[in-house]
Design a protein around this motif. Structure first.
Motif, short mmCIF file in Angstrom:
data_model
loop_
_atom_site.label_atom_id
_atom_site.label_comp_id
_atom_site.label_asym_id
_atom_site.label_seq_id
_atom_site.Cartn_x
_atom_site.Cartn_y
_atom_site.Cartn_z
N GLU A 260 45.09 33.24 26.62
CA GLU A 260 46.52 33.19 26.95
C GLU A 260 47.11 34.60 26.98
N LYS A 261 46.72 35.41 26.02
CA LYS A 261 47.21 36.80 25.98
C LYS A 261 46.68 37.59 27.17
N MET A 262 45.42 37.33 27.54
CA MET A 262 44.83 38.01 28.69
C MET A 262 45.62 37.66 29.96
N LEU A 263 45.99 36.40 30.09
CA LEU A 263 46.73 35.98 31.27
C LEU A 263 48.14 36.58 31.28
N GLU A 264 48.76 36.68 30.12
CA GLU A 264 50.08 37.30 30.02
C GLU A 264 50.05 38.76 30.43
N ARG A 265 48.94 39.43 30.15
CA ARG A 265 48.82 40.86 30.47
C ARG A 265 48.21 41.12 31.84
N PHE A 266 47.95 40.07 32.59
CA PHE A 266 47.30 40.21 33.89
C PHE A 266 48.31 40.67 34.94
N HIS A 267 48.39 41.97 35.15
CA HIS A 267 49.36 42.51 36.11
C HIS A 267 48.70 43.40 37.15
N ASN A 268 47.41 43.46 37.14
CA ASN A 268 46.71 44.35 38.05
C ASN A 268 45.49 43.60 38.61
N THR B 269 39.34 43.93 41.17
CA THR B 269 38.11 43.15 41.08
C THR B 269 37.68 42.92 39.63
N GLU B 270 37.64 43.97 38.85
CA GLU B 270 37.17 43.85 37.46
C GLU B 270 38.06 42.91 36.65
N ASN B 271 39.36 43.05 36.79
CA ASN B 271 40.28 42.20 36.02
C ASN B 271 40.17 40.73 36.42
N ILE B 272 39.99 40.48 37.71
CA ILE B 272 39.83 39.09 38.16
C ILE B 272 38.53 38.51 37.62
N ARG B 273 37.46 39.28 37.70
CA ARG B 273 36.16 38.82 37.16
C ARG B 273 36.30 38.49 35.67
N ASN B 274 36.88 39.43 34.92
CA ASN B 274 37.01 39.25 33.47
C ASN B 274 37.86 38.04 33.11
N LEU B 275 38.93 37.84 33.87
CA LEU B 275 39.83 36.71 33.60
C LEU B 275 39.10 35.38 33.77
N TYR B 276 38.40 35.22 34.86
CA TYR B 276 37.71 33.95 35.14
C TYR B 276 36.46 33.77 34.30
N LYS B 277 35.84 34.87 33.93
CA LYS B 277 34.68 34.78 33.03
C LYS B 277 35.13 34.36 31.63
N SER B 278 36.22 34.94 31.17
CA SER B 278 36.73 34.62 29.85
C SER B 278 37.22 33.18 29.77
N TRP B 279 37.97 32.75 30.76
CA TRP B 279 38.54 31.40 30.73
C TRP B 279 37.51 30.32 31.00
N LEU C 148 39.65 45.58 48.14
CA LEU C 148 40.71 45.11 47.25
C LEU C 148 41.13 46.21 46.30
N ASP C 149 40.17 46.88 45.70
CA ASP C 149 40.48 47.94 44.74
C ASP C 149 41.19 49.13 45.41
N ASP C 150 40.81 49.42 46.64
CA ASP C 150 41.51 50.47 47.39
C ASP C 150 42.96 50.09 47.64
N TYR C 151 43.18 48.84 48.02
CA TYR C 151 44.55 48.38 48.26
C TYR C 151 45.37 48.38 46.96
N ILE C 152 44.72 48.06 45.86
CA ILE C 152 45.41 48.10 44.55
C ILE C 152 45.88 49.52 44.27
N ARG C 153 45.02 50.51 44.55
CA ARG C 153 45.43 51.91 44.36
C ARG C 153 46.60 52.26 45.28
N ASN C 154 46.56 51.76 46.51
CA ASN C 154 47.68 51.98 47.44
C ASN C 154 48.96 51.39 46.87
#
Length: 198
Positions: free
Chosen positions: A85-93, A96-106, A130-136
């Motif tokens: 739940e805390k991970m989801l609350e802090r999910f603002h970015n 690729t890595e954050n999406i992987r970690n979120l779905y792996k954890s849950w 995706l990561d390039d666009y995130i930097r943009n």
């Protein structure tokens, strides 16, 4: 199609509508009409492109979060913990890595990006894009007005980003809907429950 994707489609359409408004304001055919709408100096319409870019990412980030909740409600592999739940609350970015970690954890999905492939791009290329666009997005939101920062919100770049995020969300939705990940996720969950470290 998931309910999350339906909601995302509305958000991505808003981003496209913002670009249409930009085109209308930027058209030489409408120049006199537009000038008549404003007193004095015309506003900087480039803000509409930047807003479209960030709006598309807001829709995508919300989709990623909403899909977690939608899967959780189906109780395919329920795993709502305080940590998650805390991970989801802090999910603002939504990189690729954050999406992987979120779905792996849950859900113990080893790599939710495994089927990210479209328009002739393989998974690695899609992840990099995706990561390039995130930097943009970071440049647009935090540093665009600073000196020596390139304008990453050029019209064709924004259009490509909006289309990319739309296709990526649909690709992800198709993978989750296929349920091909469920058996592997349940095995991982069972291993964790038995004290395994896999």
């Amino acid at each position: 199609m998931s309910k999350s994707l339906e909601k995302f489609s509305n958000g991505i359409e808003d981003a496209r509508n913002m670009l249409a408004i930009y085109d209308c304001h930027n058209s030489s055919e409408n120049e006199e009409i537009i000038k008549g709408l404003y007193k004095g100096k015309l506003p900087d319409i480039d803000v509409l492109k930047r807003f479209s870019f960030t709006l598309a990412f807001t829709a995508f980030e919300t989709y990623i979060e909403d899909l977690v909740r939608e899967i959780e409600q189906k109780q395919i592999t329920p795993n709502s913990t305080e940590k998650n739940e805390k991970m989801l609350e802090r999910f603002h970015n939504p990189n690729t890595e954050n999406i992987r970690n979120l779905y792996k954890s849950w859900f113990c999905i080893e790599d939710v990006t495994c089927r990210w492939s479209f328009d002739g791009m393989n998974r690695e290329q899609v992840c990099k894009k995706l990561d390039d666009y995130i930097r943009n997005r970071g440049e647009i939101v935090h540093r665009l007005k600073e000196d020596n920062v390139p304008d990453v919100a050029k019209k064709d770049n924004v259009v490509k980003c909006v289309n990319f995020l739309d296709k990526l969300a649909r690709c992800m939705d198709e993978y989750i809907a296929s349920d091909e990940w469920v058996e592997g996720a349940r095995k991982k969950r069972a291993e964790k429950a038995q004290g395994g470290n896999k």
